[in-house]
Design an enzyme around this catalytic site. Structure first.
Site, PDB file in Angstrom:
ATOM      1  CG  ASP A  10      -1.849   1.202   1.309  1.00  0.00           C
ATOM      2  OD1 ASP A  10      -2.245   1.698   0.240  1.00  0.00           O
ATOM      3  OD2 ASP A  10      -2.181   1.642   2.418  1.00  0.00           O
ATOM      4  CB  SER A  11       0.293   4.793  -0.735  1.00  0.00           C
ATOM      5  OG  SER A  11      -0.887   5.010   0.017  1.00  0.00           O
ATOM      6  CB  CYS A  73      -3.604   0.641  -2.251  1.00  0.00           C
ATOM      7  SG  CYS A  73      -3.806   2.349  -2.756  1.00  0.00           S
ATOM      8  CD  GLU A 152      -0.062   6.642   5.964  1.00  0.00           C
ATOM      9  OE1 GLU A 152       1.109   6.689   6.394  1.00  0.00           O
ATOM     10  OE2 GLU A 152      -0.545   5.618   5.439  1.00  0.00           O
ATOM     11  CB  CYS A 184      -9.714   4.460   1.148  1.00  0.00           C
ATOM     12  SG  CYS A 184      -8.004   4.844   1.622  1.00  0.00           S
ATOM     13  CG  HIS A 186      -5.222   4.944   4.730  1.00  0.00           C
ATOM     14  ND1 HIS A 186      -4.796   4.566   3.477  1.00  0.00           N
ATOM     15  CD2 HIS A 186      -4.119   5.371   5.392  1.00  0.00           C
ATOM     16  CE1 HIS A 186      -3.481   4.761   3.387  1.00  0.00           C
ATOM     17  NE2 HIS A 186      -3.056   5.248   4.539  1.00  0.00           N
TER      18      HIS A 186
END
Length: 272
Positions: A10-11, A73, A152, A184, A186
């Site tokens: 993932d990013s 992601c 994040e 997403c 996240h």
């Protein structure tokens, strides 16, 4: 080959919501998790950039010996999944698509809200998913700029988090949505805050458990499922600060790790 690790990328830390489900559903499997935090978030980057990052990361995970790859992601899946499968046909590559199908089956109001990034909404995968399953259901698309950044930073609750979530949830609720899709990886880390804000009558869907089950089915079909004799080992890599990433892993999924750095040079990813 069955004892080889699964690669997940993932990013940033969002894909850990998928990692924890893979580890839960496939406890004998070893997993390599790679966070491209040097480029987080992917959601506001161009399709060309995202494809280049994904191709380089997949190549590096294959070089590390991975037997399968999970694109953990939604943005990367929407933009780069098909090109990855074409570039690396020798192994299973699993992506994420918003859980529109189960949302359509659950909704009573006939209105489903989807929370995602601009790149996810613009991707062919998302459009195809909605076209295939939505039928006469109304899908309300809510772009959630800044939410992945908040996760994040580890800000999963509090006034600022609630205010941002309300700004995304209110338009969907006003449109009559009774089912919300987290588009997403996240976003599951703030799922409890979302549920608190919308109330118990609303369904909030995280696709990660279904992804883990699907991965297990693919590995079993290909004869790549690790048997009970395997001893699972988990490794973590990040293209940013390993110490900060380790704190995030401990905070988000309760795992203690010593992640290793990877670096970008001339468009390629290198570790060690």
């Amino acid at each position: 080959m069955s004892g080889a690790p699964i690669g997940i990328f993932d990013s940033g830390v969002g894909g850990l919501s998928v990692w924890r489900q893979v580890v839960h559903h496939l406890p004998d499997e070893s997993v390599i998790y790679l966070a491209d935090q040097a480029h987080v978030p992917y959601g506001q980057r161009s399709a060309q950039e995202i494809r280049a990052y994904c191709n380089a990361i997949a190549a590096e995970l294959i070089a590390m010996g991975c037997k399968a790859i999970v694109v953990a992601c939604n943005t990367a899946s929407a933009v780069a999944l098909e090109s990855l499968r074409q570039a690396f046909p020798q192994l299973p590559i699993v992506g994420l698509e918003p859980a529109v199908k189960p949302a359509v089956e659950l909704t009573r109001s006939g209105v489903v809200g989807v929370m995602a990034t601009p790149a996810t909404f613009q991707g062919e995968l998302y459009r195809a998913t909605v076209g295939r399953w939505a039928g006469d259901i109304t899908v309300v698309e809510q772009v959630c700029i800044g939410l992945a950044d908040l996760v994040e930073m580890g800000e999963l609750e509090g006034e600022r988090c609630d205010a941002l979530l309300r700004s995304f949830l209110d338009p969907m609720l006003a449109a009559g949505a009774d089912t919300i899709v987290l588009g997403c990886t996240h976003y599951p880390f703030v799922i409890e805050a979302i549920r608190r804000l919308v109330g118990p009558a609303f369904a909030v869907l995280d696709p990660a458990p279904a992804v883990a089950r699907h991965l297990g089915e693919l590995l079993a079909a290909a004869g790549l499922l690790c048997g009970g004799s395997c001893r699972s080992e988990h490794q973590f890599f990040t293209s940013a600060d390993p110490q900060a990433f380790d704190h995030a892993v401990a905070r988000l999924v309760g795992a203690h790790c010593l992640s290793q750095p990877v670096t970008w040079r001339d468009g390629q990813l290198h570790h060690g």
